[in-house]
Motif scaffolding. Structure first.
Motif, PDB file in Angstrom:
ATOM      1  N   GLY A 418     -26.355   0.864 -48.320  1.00 55.38           N
ATOM      2  CA  GLY A 418     -24.918   1.069 -48.478  1.00 55.38           C
ATOM      3  C   GLY A 418     -24.415   2.310 -47.781  1.00 55.38           C
ATOM      4  N   ARG A 419     -25.274   3.061 -47.136  1.00 58.53           N
ATOM      5  CA  ARG A 419     -24.864   4.262 -46.412  1.00 58.53           C
ATOM      6  C   ARG A 419     -24.957   4.013 -44.915  1.00 58.53           C
ATOM      7  NH1 ARG A 419     -28.614   9.210 -47.097  1.00 58.53           N
ATOM      8  NH2 ARG A 419     -27.210  10.076 -48.651  1.00 58.53           N
ATOM      9  N   ARG A 442     -21.204   7.153 -47.387  1.00 57.74           N
ATOM     10  CA  ARG A 442     -21.335   6.071 -48.362  1.00 57.74           C
ATOM     11  C   ARG A 442     -19.946   5.706 -48.885  1.00 57.74           C
ATOM     12  NH1 ARG A 442     -26.036   5.294 -51.121  1.00 57.74           N
ATOM     13  NH2 ARG A 442     -26.598   7.485 -50.852  1.00 57.74           N
ATOM     14  N   GLU A 444     -17.602   4.511 -51.626  1.00 59.88           N
ATOM     15  CA  GLU A 444     -17.511   4.424 -53.084  1.00 59.88           C
ATOM     16  C   GLU A 444     -16.037   4.281 -53.420  1.00 59.88           C
ATOM     17  OE1 GLU A 444     -19.393   7.771 -54.890  1.00 59.88           O
ATOM     18  OE2 GLU A 444     -21.392   7.299 -54.080  1.00 59.88           O
TER      19      GLU A 444
END
Length: 539
Positions: A418-419, A442, A444
């Motif tokens: 996810g990064r 990342r 979020e």
């Protein structure tokens, strides 16, 4: 840990108005010099606070009013460039000019260290016969720096080539340590350079030797009382000291007539014309030296007692080989003094920003401000996204970044986490630094988090950090987010990163699309179970 390092760590912290504040700026990692210079200054009666500035940021630090170096408010700034990092003559002259600017702005002294001649020898032994070869070119630049700095008010000059000569080129250089930590020299070299810089500052702040008291008991007699041949080796250095204005005296505790006769045989000129004081009696040595200094009109602290070994209060103890005594007197610093000026002349004023240190006008990019100098470097930054596992170059940047790292435990994660991982390749007119920054972003929702931001020390101070963050902001804006959060932890060493975060959050960040994004700080504390809190882990 060496004895010098142990001594330095064991010394009480220098504080208060009596402490000499010394800043160190170099084009290489100069931290190993600190214990050697600190102990040398302590032994010279100059307890000191020492601060090392950021690596390879000499001009930027000297010209930036908010630079970390000047938080110490230094009395002296040591500037130590090398040809290897600054190969162009103009760049070395800019270092000197920026140092002069610092003396004007801040009232500190500049101690400029002439760069040593590199070991590069394109013609090998033929360099000696080449007036246009590498060695000749390096020598020309060194002498130009010496000529244009010597005699300026507020400026002292030292020479790293002297330390190389003292140690020997093979023992002075440390190629493997330079490749790993940008430390080009051995501890032996730093010991020699520390002694030299300490001697320069001792003479500047404490004064030179003004009187020499010869200990006739040890110079003319062996410990068992037998006559010691060889005192005549002192004739030439004593003559040179006398010519330099040093007062000469003799002390002893044996029979005066016997002492006088032995001295007349070994050093006839001293006895006939150069002797300024005489104390041969039964008093303690300290009392004799004190009274001799008073009679010569010299402060006792500027009086040096010279003896040939053995116990006692001798401040310079010569060895058992008289033929080595002249060199030992030089090494002990008896000849250390500031060069004389012509009668009636004052120290030269430092030239203005456009004068004296370069050929032709010194325009803004050459000197006027830190930003102008950065612009003159023509820094090129190429940011790209990385797929797959981290490369060795990326690992090195993250592992070695101490000053500019977010200080979190999960420095680089595997693909699919996810990064997004970005790298920046940096070059300028001084060189190509390769992969110099590694960044992790990342998502979020509703914001994006940067939890990896490591930059190599070699490119700091060149606006690389700001340019890289601007590219991150552009990419985050393209994903529809309106806020970037910089998640970081204080490590005790990453103050440059902390300062950057503070500055980055103080304004909006415009993008090419016309949108403005907000950058916020998100400080975190290291949890009890966290590991690699210095930001060096790779997974």
């Amino acid at each position: 840990m060496t004895t010098i390092q142990q001594r330095w760590q064991g010394l009480p912290a220098a504080a208060g108005p009596g402490a000499l504040r010394v800043g160190l700026l170099a084009s290489y990692t100069i931290d190993p010099l600190v214990p050697h210079l600190g102990v040398a200054l302590h032994d010279a009666g100059l307890p000191a606070q020492l601060r090392v500035g950021p690596y390879h940021q000499i001009v930027q630090q000297l010209l930036d009013d908010a630079a970390a170096m000047f938080r110490l408010n230094p009395d002296v700034v040591v500037v130590a460039p090398r040809f290897e990092e600054l190969p162009e003559q103009a760049d070395l002259l800019r270092c000197a000019a920026a140092g002069l600017e610092a003396t004007r702005r801040r009232g500190c002294r500049l101690l400029f260290v002439l760069p040593p001649i590199p070991e590069r020898r394109p013609y090998g032994v033929g360099e000696a016969a080449s007036p246009t070869g590498a060695v000749a070119g390096y020598t020309t630049v060194r002498e130009l720096l010496r000529e244009r700095l010597a005699g300026l008010a507020g400026v002292d000059v030292a020479d790293a080539e002297e330390a190389i000569r003292q140690v020997g080129a093979v023992r002075a250089h440390h190629p493997s340590l330079f490749a790993f930590a940008r430390v080009p020299y051995t501890d032996e070299f730093f010991a020699a350079l520390g002694c030299q810089l300490g001697a320069v500052l001792r003479v500047r702040y404490r004064g030179a030797c003004r009187a020499v008291v010869l200990d006739a008991d040890t110079l003319l007699r062996d410990p068992d009382g037998a006559p010691r041949p060889g005192a005549s080796w002192l004739a030439e250095p004593l003559r040179d000291l006398r010519a330099a204005g040093v007062r000469l005296a003799v002390r002893g505790g044996r029979d005066p007539d016997e002492t006088w006769d032995a001295l007349a045989r070994a050093l006839p000129r001293l006895v006939e014309s150069d002797l300024d004081g005489w104390a041969v009696d039964g008093r303690p040595v300290d009392a004799q030296v004190r009274d001799l200094a008073a009679g010569l009109g010299v402060d006792e602290s500027a009086t040096v007692l010279v003896g040939a070994g053995g116990p006692g209060p001798a401040r310079v103890s010569l060895g058992d080989r008289p033929e080595e005594w002249p060199a030992q007197l030089v090494a002990a610093g008896l000849f250390d003094r500031l060069p004389p000026r012509s009668a009636g002349t004052a120290p030269r004023a430092a030239p203005g920003p456009a004068e004296g240190l370069v050929d032709g006008p010194m325009s803004g990019p050459a000197h006027g401000s830190a930003q102008a100098y950065i612009d003159s470097l023509r820094v090129n930054i190429a940011v790209s996204e990385v797929d797959g596992p981290p490369s060795d170059d990326m690992r090195k940047v993250v592992a070695r970044a101490k000053d500019f790292t977010l200080g979190l435990d999960d420095a680089v994660t595997a693909a699919g986490s996810g990064r997004r991982t970005l790298i920046a390749r940096v070059s300028d007119r001084l060189g190509d630094y390769g992969v110099s920054a590694v960044i992790g972003v990342r998502e979020e929702d509703p914001h994006a988090v940067v939890d990896l931001f490591s930059i190599s020390c070699a490119v700091l101070g060149k606006d690389v950090e700001r340019a890289v963050l601007q590219e991150v902001v552009e990419q985050v804006a393209a994903t529809g987010h309106s806020e970037v959060r910089l998640r970081y932890r204080k490590t005790g060493r990453n103050q440059p990163l902390v300062d950057f975060v503070s500055a980055a959050t103080s304004h909006a960040w415009p993008t090419r699309t016309g949108r403005e994004l907000t950058v916020r700080a998100e400080p975190v504390e290291l949890g009890d179970g966290d590991e690699c809190g210095d930001g060096t882990c790779l997974t």
